[in-house]
Design an enzyme around this catalytic site. Structure first.
Site, short mmCIF file in Angstrom:
data_model
loop_
_atom_site.label_atom_id
_atom_site.label_comp_id
_atom_site.label_asym_id
_atom_site.label_seq_id
_atom_site.Cartn_x
_atom_site.Cartn_y
_atom_site.Cartn_z
N ARG A 153 84.53 14.69 82.20
CA ARG A 153 83.16 14.53 82.71
C ARG A 153 83.17 13.75 84.04
O ARG A 153 82.32 12.89 84.28
CB ARG A 153 82.27 13.79 81.70
N SER A 211 74.82 15.11 75.59
CA SER A 211 75.50 13.89 75.13
C SER A 211 75.14 12.75 76.06
O SER A 211 75.28 12.87 77.28
CB SER A 211 77.02 14.07 75.18
N GLU A 255 76.85 9.05 80.05
CA GLU A 255 77.28 10.25 80.77
C GLU A 255 76.29 10.64 81.89
O GLU A 255 76.72 10.99 82.99
CB GLU A 255 77.44 11.40 79.76
N1 EPU Z 1 79.66 13.05 64.50
C1 EPU Z 1 79.11 12.27 63.51
N2 EPU Z 1 77.79 11.91 63.62
C2 EPU Z 1 77.03 12.30 64.65
C3 EPU Z 1 77.59 13.11 65.67
C4 EPU Z 1 78.93 13.46 65.58
O1 EPU Z 1 79.77 11.88 62.55
O2 EPU Z 1 75.84 11.94 64.68
C5 EPU Z 1 81.04 13.49 64.37
C6 EPU Z 1 81.08 14.99 64.06
O3 EPU Z 1 80.98 15.24 62.70
C7 EPU Z 1 82.42 15.41 64.62
C8 EPU Z 1 82.61 14.46 65.79
O4 EPU Z 1 81.71 13.36 65.62
O5 EPU Z 1 83.44 15.17 63.68
C9 EPU Z 1 82.38 15.13 67.14
O6 EPU Z 1 81.07 15.69 67.19
P1 EPU Z 1 80.78 17.09 67.92
O7 EPU Z 1 81.74 18.11 67.46
O8 EPU Z 1 79.33 17.37 67.80
O9 EPU Z 1 81.16 16.84 69.43
P2 EPU Z 1 80.94 15.58 70.39
O10 EPU Z 1 82.26 14.94 70.63
O11 EPU Z 1 79.86 14.72 69.88
C10 EPU Z 1 81.43 16.86 72.61
C11 EPU Z 1 80.81 16.94 73.96
C12 EPU Z 1 79.66 17.94 73.94
C13 EPU Z 1 80.22 19.30 73.54
C14 EPU Z 1 80.88 19.16 72.16
C15 EPU Z 1 81.58 20.43 71.76
C16 EPU Z 1 81.08 14.80 75.05
C17 EPU Z 1 80.44 13.50 75.43
N3 EPU Z 1 80.32 15.64 74.36
O12 EPU Z 1 80.46 16.31 71.74
O13 EPU Z 1 79.16 18.05 75.26
O14 EPU Z 1 79.20 20.26 73.49
O15 EPU Z 1 81.90 18.12 72.19
O16 EPU Z 1 82.74 20.63 72.52
O17 EPU Z 1 82.23 15.03 75.38
C18 EPU Z 1 77.55 17.16 76.77
O18 EPU Z 1 78.48 16.75 77.45
O19 EPU Z 1 76.35 16.99 77.11
C19 EPU Z 1 77.82 17.84 75.51
C20 EPU Z 1 76.85 18.24 74.69
#
Ligand code: EPU
Length: 357
Positions: free
Chosen positions: A164, A253, A353
């Protein structure tokens, strides 16, 4: 060049924050940028480049001249035995551009479907989702220096992409440039991106490593999915997990996923065995910020009109609407409260972010 005074910005930021631009210029071509720089009144003023407004928090009216990027156009520039090179104008809607490439038979961007924002903003924060980052599909971009008016082209190395991150998120005076590049490498506030070219490698190979996507593939009983199937699955997953900004204001995010050392991670695992963590190629460990925030009990909570989305704790949302929308100040108050509680429990500082304006 179309110039508007005291222009409302509420329709142009996905949080739906009510703020105004003292001066807003609709930029529909590179020539419009040159016209701004040649205009005696506009040229000396600071500028703020606005794409889809999907990664900003407006904390008040914007005094710099807002350059609202509306440069359109999509085309295949070149096809070789190794890749399709596709170019799009900075003002194209990102998701529409992804859908168009697939319709034309140029696969490769499908994992990045439904990311809000414009093409021009995609390299700024090196957008990423479901195992693909923009830098994996990037060829080059055209930009214009807002101080000298000089057009220039950057390749991937010159963009200094990181998680990012890119040269466009750093000002020349930052202590460190992107990925630890030396001071002075930043182009933040200094350049406006007009066109982006993508390199979509041949032969196309699906990227399926991401757990949610792999689960979807197994459910569908498909061994070799097409790019269109992956596109559809990514859209379904995102729609189920993330709020549609047209319905509930948000900026995706709100924090980056932090990285920690293996020692720091073992320490946290000893206290919280369920913590979601991913080993990185450089030996560090990436933690899921959403999990950390969720573990601190924030999911579904609201302070003022700023809320934490009930299905994804990493997304902050606008609980107000219209003239009674959340303010940037309320969003930042909630963000700071979250940062404090995550720091107190885990010793980790979450980094926002979006760009706070
Ligand atoms: N999780 C929780 N509780 C929550 C949210 C997440 O326990 O409230 C756990 C999920 O169960 C999972 C892990 O955290 O095991 C990761 O969650 P998720 O797969 O939703 O992905 P993320 O790491 O939260 C990132 C990117 C997103 C992107 C997704 C999919 C960042 C900051 N965010 O989210 O990007 O869509 O992976 O690749 O890197 C963005 O940048 O705006 C964005 C939406």
């Amino acid at each position: 060049m179309v110039v508007e005074k005291n222009a409302p910005l509420q329709p142009w930021n996905t949080f739906g924050i009510a703020a105004r631009a003292h001066t807003l210029v609709r930029v529909r071509s590179a020539a419009d940028v040159h016209a701004v720089l040649a205009d005696a009144a506009l040229a000396p003023q600071p500028k703020f480049v606005l794409g889809g407004g999907s990664n900003i928090v407006l904390t008040g009216d914007v005094k710099p001249v807002v350059l609202k990027m509306e440069i359109k156009g999509r085309r295949l520039v070149e096809e070789t035995s190794k890749a399709w090179i596709v170019e799009a104008g900075a003002g194209e809607v990102w998701h529409d551009c992804v859908a168009w490439t697939l319709e034309q038979g140029f696969p490769g961007l499908e994992n990045l479907a439904l990311i809000p924002g414009t093409v021009g903003a995609s390299p700024v924060q090196n957008i990423g989702a479901y195992g693909v980052e923009l830098q994996d599909r990037f060829d080059s971009l055209d930009a214009i220096d807002l101080v000298t008016g000089q057009p220039f082209t950057l390749d991937a190395a010159q963009c200094g992409f990181g998680y990012r991150d890119s040269v466009f998120k750093h000002s020349p005076s930052d202590a460190l440039g992107p990925q630890g590049l030396p001071r002075g490498m930043g182009l933040g506030g200094r350049a406006v991106i007009t066109h982006v070219r993508f390199r979509l490698p041949k032969p196309w190979k699906p990227v399926l490593g991401y757990l949610d996507l792999e689960r979807r593939r197994v459910e569908a009983g498909v061994e070799q999915p097409s790019a269109q199937q992956i596109f559809d699955w990514v859209c379904e997953i995102r729609r189920a997990k993330l709020p549609d900004p047209a319905v509930l204001g948000n900026a995706g995010s709100f924090f980056k996923n932090p990285t920690v050392s293996p020692e720091q991670c073992s320490d946290i695992i000893a206290r919280d065995p369920k913590i979601v963590h991913y080993p990185m190629p450089d030996g560090s460990i990436k933690l899921a910020a959403g999990w950390l925030i969720d573990a601190c009990g924030w999911k579904g909570k609201t302070i003022g009109k700023a809320g934490v989305y009930e299905k994804q704790a990493l997304v902050l949302v606008n609980r107000g609407c219209g003239a009674d929308s959340v303010t940037g100040g309320e969003v930042m108050t909630l963000a700071k409260a979250i940062q404090t509680s995550v720091y107190e429990r885990f010793g980790i500082r979450l980094e926002p972010e979006p760009v706070v304006v």
